[in-house]
Write a protein that holds these residues in place. Structure first.
Motif, PDB file in Angstrom:
ATOM      1  N   UNK A 109     -24.632  67.853  67.272  1.00 45.41           N
ATOM      2  CA  UNK A 109     -23.592  68.885  67.331  1.00 45.41           C
ATOM      3  C   UNK A 109     -24.105  70.151  68.000  1.00 45.41           C
ATOM      4  N   UNK A 110     -25.251  70.610  67.541  1.00 48.88           N
ATOM      5  CA  UNK A 110     -25.790  71.882  68.032  1.00 48.88           C
ATOM      6  C   UNK A 110     -26.207  71.780  69.492  1.00 48.88           C
ATOM      7  N   UNK A 111     -26.928  70.706  69.830  1.00 53.43           N
ATOM      8  CA  UNK A 111     -27.514  70.593  71.170  1.00 53.43           C
ATOM      9  C   UNK A 111     -26.496  70.173  72.230  1.00 53.43           C
ATOM     10  N   UNK A 112     -25.315  69.754  71.804  1.00 55.36           N
ATOM     11  CA  UNK A 112     -24.275  69.422  72.787  1.00 55.36           C
ATOM     12  C   UNK A 112     -23.810  70.648  73.552  1.00 55.36           C
ATOM     13  N   UNK A 113     -24.149  71.856  73.052  1.00 56.86           N
ATOM     14  CA  UNK A 113     -23.795  73.100  73.747  1.00 56.86           C
ATOM     15  C   UNK A 113     -24.850  73.537  74.753  1.00 56.86           C
ATOM     16  N   UNK A 114     -25.915  72.764  74.929  1.00 56.35           N
ATOM     17  CA  UNK A 114     -26.915  73.099  75.946  1.00 56.35           C
ATOM     18  C   UNK A 114     -26.269  73.148  77.331  1.00 56.35           C
ATOM     19  N   UNK A 115     -26.610  74.136  78.155  1.00 49.99           N
ATOM     20  CA  UNK A 115     -26.023  74.224  79.497  1.00 49.99           C
ATOM     21  C   UNK A 115     -26.367  73.004  80.344  1.00 49.99           C
ATOM     22  N   UNK A 116     -25.352  72.470  81.020  1.00 57.50           N
ATOM     23  CA  UNK A 116     -25.578  71.401  81.987  1.00 57.50           C
ATOM     24  C   UNK A 116     -25.560  69.997  81.434  1.00 57.50           C
ATOM     25  N   UNK A 117     -25.457  69.832  80.103  1.00 53.79           N
ATOM     26  CA  UNK A 117     -25.496  68.479  79.565  1.00 53.79           C
ATOM     27  C   UNK A 117     -24.084  67.896  79.482  1.00 53.79           C
ATOM     28  N   UNK A 118     -23.988  66.612  79.759  1.00 54.42           N
ATOM     29  CA  UNK A 118     -22.726  65.902  79.602  1.00 54.42           C
ATOM     30  C   UNK A 118     -22.609  65.361  78.180  1.00 54.42           C
ATOM     31  N   UNK A 119     -23.690  64.761  77.688  1.00 54.78           N
ATOM     32  CA  UNK A 119     -23.747  64.309  76.306  1.00 54.78           C
ATOM     33  C   UNK A 119     -25.208  64.224  75.887  1.00 54.78           C
ATOM     34  N   UNK A 120     -25.437  64.339  74.585  1.00 54.72           N
ATOM     35  CA  UNK A 120     -26.806  64.325  74.066  1.00 54.72           C
ATOM     36  C   UNK A 120     -26.842  63.519  72.774  1.00 54.72           C
ATOM     37  N   UNK A 121     -28.041  63.091  72.413  1.00 53.51           N
ATOM     38  CA  UNK A 121     -28.291  62.466  71.111  1.00 53.51           C
ATOM     39  C   UNK A 121     -29.770  62.596  70.816  1.00 53.51           C
ATOM     40  N   UNK A 122     -30.102  62.693  69.554  1.00 48.20           N
ATOM     41  CA  UNK A 122     -31.511  62.769  69.158  1.00 48.20           C
ATOM     42  C   UNK A 122     -31.894  61.508  68.403  1.00 48.20           C
ATOM     43  N   UNK A 123     -33.184  61.224  68.411  1.00 52.81           N
ATOM     44  CA  UNK A 123     -33.725  60.085  67.673  1.00 52.81           C
ATOM     45  C   UNK A 123     -35.168  60.404  67.299  1.00 52.81           C
ATOM     46  N   UNK A 178     -41.122  62.803  64.654  1.00 52.59           N
ATOM     47  CA  UNK A 178     -40.685  64.014  65.344  1.00 52.59           C
ATOM     48  C   UNK A 178     -39.371  63.710  66.063  1.00 52.59           C
ATOM     49  N   UNK A 179     -38.775  64.772  66.611  1.00 56.67           N
ATOM     50  CA  UNK A 179     -37.448  64.647  67.220  1.00 56.67           C
ATOM     51  C   UNK A 179     -37.552  64.581  68.734  1.00 56.67           C
ATOM     52  N   UNK A 180     -36.887  63.587  69.302  1.00 54.49           N
ATOM     53  CA  UNK A 180     -36.724  63.506  70.751  1.00 54.49           C
ATOM     54  C   UNK A 180     -35.261  63.748  71.094  1.00 54.49           C
ATOM     55  N   UNK A 181     -35.027  64.526  72.116  1.00 57.05           N
ATOM     56  CA  UNK A 181     -33.682  64.750  72.630  1.00 57.05           C
ATOM     57  C   UNK A 181     -33.460  63.880  73.859  1.00 57.05           C
ATOM     58  N   UNK A 182     -32.397  63.070  73.819  1.00 56.31           N
ATOM     59  CA  UNK A 182     -31.949  62.315  74.991  1.00 56.31           C
ATOM     60  C   UNK A 182     -30.763  63.052  75.585  1.00 56.31           C
ATOM     61  N   UNK A 183     -30.841  63.348  76.874  1.00 59.05           N
ATOM     62  CA  UNK A 183     -29.789  64.117  77.529  1.00 59.05           C
ATOM     63  C   UNK A 183     -29.239  63.376  78.739  1.00 59.05           C
ATOM     64  N   UNK A 184     -27.925  63.380  78.845  1.00 54.51           N
ATOM     65  CA  UNK A 184     -27.227  62.905  80.039  1.00 54.51           C
ATOM     66  C   UNK A 184     -26.694  64.149  80.729  1.00 54.51           C
ATOM     67  N   UNK A 185     -27.163  64.407  81.938  1.00 51.98           N
ATOM     68  CA  UNK A 185     -26.866  65.663  82.615  1.00 51.98           C
ATOM     69  C   UNK A 185     -25.673  65.525  83.565  1.00 51.98           C
ATOM     70  N   UNK A 186     -24.980  66.656  83.747  1.00 47.69           N
ATOM     71  CA  UNK A 186     -23.992  66.725  84.817  1.00 47.69           C
ATOM     72  C   UNK A 186     -24.721  66.686  86.165  1.00 47.69           C
ATOM     73  N   UNK A 187     -24.092  66.164  87.208  1.00 48.13           N
ATOM     74  CA  UNK A 187     -24.741  66.083  88.519  1.00 48.13           C
ATOM     75  C   UNK A 187     -25.246  67.456  88.979  1.00 48.13           C
ATOM     76  N   UNK A 188     -26.468  67.469  89.477  1.00 47.90           N
ATOM     77  CA  UNK A 188     -27.039  68.692  90.020  1.00 47.90           C
ATOM     78  C   UNK A 188     -27.617  69.647  88.992  1.00 47.90           C
ATOM     79  N   UNK A 189     -27.520  69.339  87.708  1.00 48.59           N
ATOM     80  CA  UNK A 189     -28.047  70.213  86.671  1.00 48.59           C
ATOM     81  C   UNK A 189     -29.384  69.686  86.181  1.00 48.59           C
ATOM     82  N   UNK A 190     -30.193  70.584  85.629  1.00 49.10           N
ATOM     83  CA  UNK A 190     -31.517  70.219  85.145  1.00 49.10           C
ATOM     84  C   UNK A 190     -31.766  70.865  83.787  1.00 49.10           C
TER      85      UNK A 190
END
Length: 562
Positions: free
Chosen positions: A468-482, A492-504
């Motif tokens: 919920x919190x990390x879905x507001x990161x700039x440039x991300x399309x969707x996120x999930x942690x595991x 420990x926590x890993x963040x998996x991020x799916x980015x919008x095109x051209x974003x980093x």
């Protein structure tokens, strides 16, 4: 006939949640009332998925096709109680066959199109199918013959369309004999659904006609759909959520059901723009996309035609709920449910604030709060501390949801019968879902699956909270942690991020964001991975187990991977 404890049967009948109406009777009533009204519509890309021009059937035409298929099934020797597996895409024939199977008193068991021989072998070992129905080709690829070899010789192999493999009898053509009348019991199983299998072999979840009636009634009322409202269904009809929440709502409105799937954004947008759609349910990422594209004139007109929008399966963005309410007067409804029978509906009538509605559900049905209230599907629940077993009733309290109600399955199914060993002695089903009571006391929010909690140095972290919190990161399309293993901290926590095109995005930027929003430091992701898309189960749920497995197998802990 009742598959439930006598006290449940008596209670749900007395409360009006169960009656004697079956799905075939509901369809027959609509056919008699509105025979010429549009009923069932294929996606415009049907020919790329299967064969033949897209169908647009009225209720009378639909009834004729259902009767024809039912006669074919009876001619194959199928009838009362037979378990019929189907592996079909969202085409008109799928719904026709579902209704035909029900018409003859047989039991439907829909299987994901993604499943292959290994999964089919597992499912049939559990349930013991009597028949299997599929198609000869899909998206230009022929039927995989290994799927048939995974089935015992006793299973009837049936199919529709051209190119059927050897040994698969066709259900096409005129009815071979008149349809024999069958009396169907509302307390008999309509379908056996399958859990997502993220914790092993999928479990078989039976649902009676009355279960599905109860499951759909609350959602239909909260959505406030009028008679004749059209529904666009972008999810496969393989689980209780899609059948109970979309197919059953369609049957209650007696409008048209517009089919879609596999999901294709351009096809979905075309259907929205060109058809008179009153309701659809979409994943949160698509909800965000619709907001971002709402200036498109065609889409804007389509959104103005909508009466209701539903979402679920992942944490939605609260600001998207605000947008649709302010710009289109659509109070988005948030759903949480399970095949087994959980159903939380956060609608404007119960949670007026759109930001709260995106995160919380009304506490309706909590027996420790208001013994007279009910969940959307007529059920009740209690929150229980997983460690002590004590009731959780105070604001801020966290507990596992234990459920009972008219939409609850009678028990997991196998060829040996119905297994209620997962139920408590007093008849509640422990869901494995942890919910937290809001500070105000009148709302609850989903916290985590009990088995998914990440434990870092003894501190427990709820993955959904971080999603919920990390879905507001700039440039991300969707996120999930595991979680990933750590020799010193355990996990420990890993963040998996799916980015919008051209974003980093960098791990340092993630840490800065966590600091700005005031997230406790032990929850901060310490590893970042990029994916083109998040893994999903065949039921379209996030497959967090697949993420954890990917991490456990990797030896490059702490690195950033493209």
């Amino acid at each position: 006939m009742s598959l439930f404890p006598p006290e449940d049967y008596a209670r749900f009948r007395a409360e009006g949640h169960w009656a004697d109406i079956t799905l075939p009777q509901m369809v027959a009533a609509s056919v008699a009332r509105v025979p010429d009204r549009l009923a069932l519509v294929d996606a415009p890309n049907r020919e790329t998925l299967f064969e033949g021009a897209p169908k647009r059937l009225t209720y009378a035409q639909m009834e004729a096709e259902v009767a024809r298929y039912a006669a074919h099934l009876q001619a194959q020797g199928l009838g009362q109680g037979a378990l019929v597996a189907t592996q079909l895409p969202n085409i008109a024939e799928t719904l026709l066959l579902y209704l035909a199977i029900s018409r003859i008193g047989a039991v439907l068991s829909p299987v994901s199109m993604a499943y292959r021989a290994a999964e089919l072998a597992d499912l049939t070992r559990v349930a013991g199918f009597d028949a299997f129905i599929s198609i000869g080709h899909f998206k230009g690829q022929p039927f995989d013959p290994e799927r048939l070899s995974a089935l015992p010789a006793s299973v009837l192999r049936l199919g529709i369309g051209s190119g059927l493999p050897d040994g698969m009898a066709s259900l096409d053509g005129p009815a071979p004999a008149p349809l024999a009348s069958v009396t169907v019991d509302a307390d008999a199983p309509f379908a056996v659904f399958w859990t997502s299998g993220t914790e092993g072999v999928p479990k078989a979840v039976p649902k009676t006609h009355n279960n599905l009636m109860a499951s759909s009634l609350g959602a239909w009322r909260l959505l406030d759909l009028p008679d004749g409202a059209n529904i666009l269904a972008p999810f496969p009809f393989v689980n209780a959520a899609a059948v109970g929440g979309l197919m059953m709502c369609w049957m209650r409105t007696a409008g048209a059901l517009f089919l879609h799937h596999p999901f294709d954004l351009q096809v979905f947008l075309h259907q929205l723009k060109t058809e008179d759609i009153a309701y659809t349910m979409v994943a949160p990422t698509l909800l965000t996309y619709l907001r971002d594209q709402a200036d498109d004139p065609g889409l804007r007109a389509a959104l103005h035609r909508l009466i209701a929008l539903g979402t679920g399966s992942a944490p939605p963005d609260p600001e998207v709920f605000v947008f649709f309410e302010q710009h289109f007067a659509i109070p988005v409804v948030n759903f949480f449910g399970s095949n087994e029978g959980a159903q939380m509906c956060s609608a404007a009538s119960r949670v007026p604030d759109p930001r709260e509605r995106a995160r919380f559900f009304p506490r309706d049905g909590d027996e420790g709060w208001d013994a007279t209230s009910r969940t959307a599907n007529g059920g009740t629940f209690r929150l229980v501390d997983p460690a002590s077993g004590a009731a959780v009733t105070e604001p801020g309290g966290l507990g596992e949801m234990q459920l009972r109600g008219p939409a609850m399955m009678p028990g997991y199914y196998s060829r040996l019968g119905y297994d209620r060993t997962k139920f408590t002695p007093d008849g509640y089903f422990p869901s494995g879902d942890l919910f937290q009571i809001s500070d105000c006391g009148g709302l609850i929010r989903f916290h985590a699956r009990a088995r998914e909690l990440i434990v870092r140095g003894g501190m427990k972290i709820a993955p959904v909270e971080l999603d919920n919190t990390l879905s507001a990161l700039p440039g991300v399309r969707e996120v999930a942690v595991a979680a990933y293993p750590d020799p010193r901290m355990g996990e420990k926590v890993c963040l998996f991020a799916v980015m919008h095109p051209g974003r980093s995005l960098t791990l340092a930027e993630v840490s800065d964001f966590c600091d700005r929003v005031g997230l406790a430091k032990f929850k901060w992701p310490e590893r970042l991975e990029f994916l083109p898309a998040l893994p999903r189960t065949p039921l379209a749920k996030l497959d967090r187990k697949a993420l954890a497995k990917r991490l456990a197998e990797s030896q490059k802990t702490g690195e950033i991977h493209a």
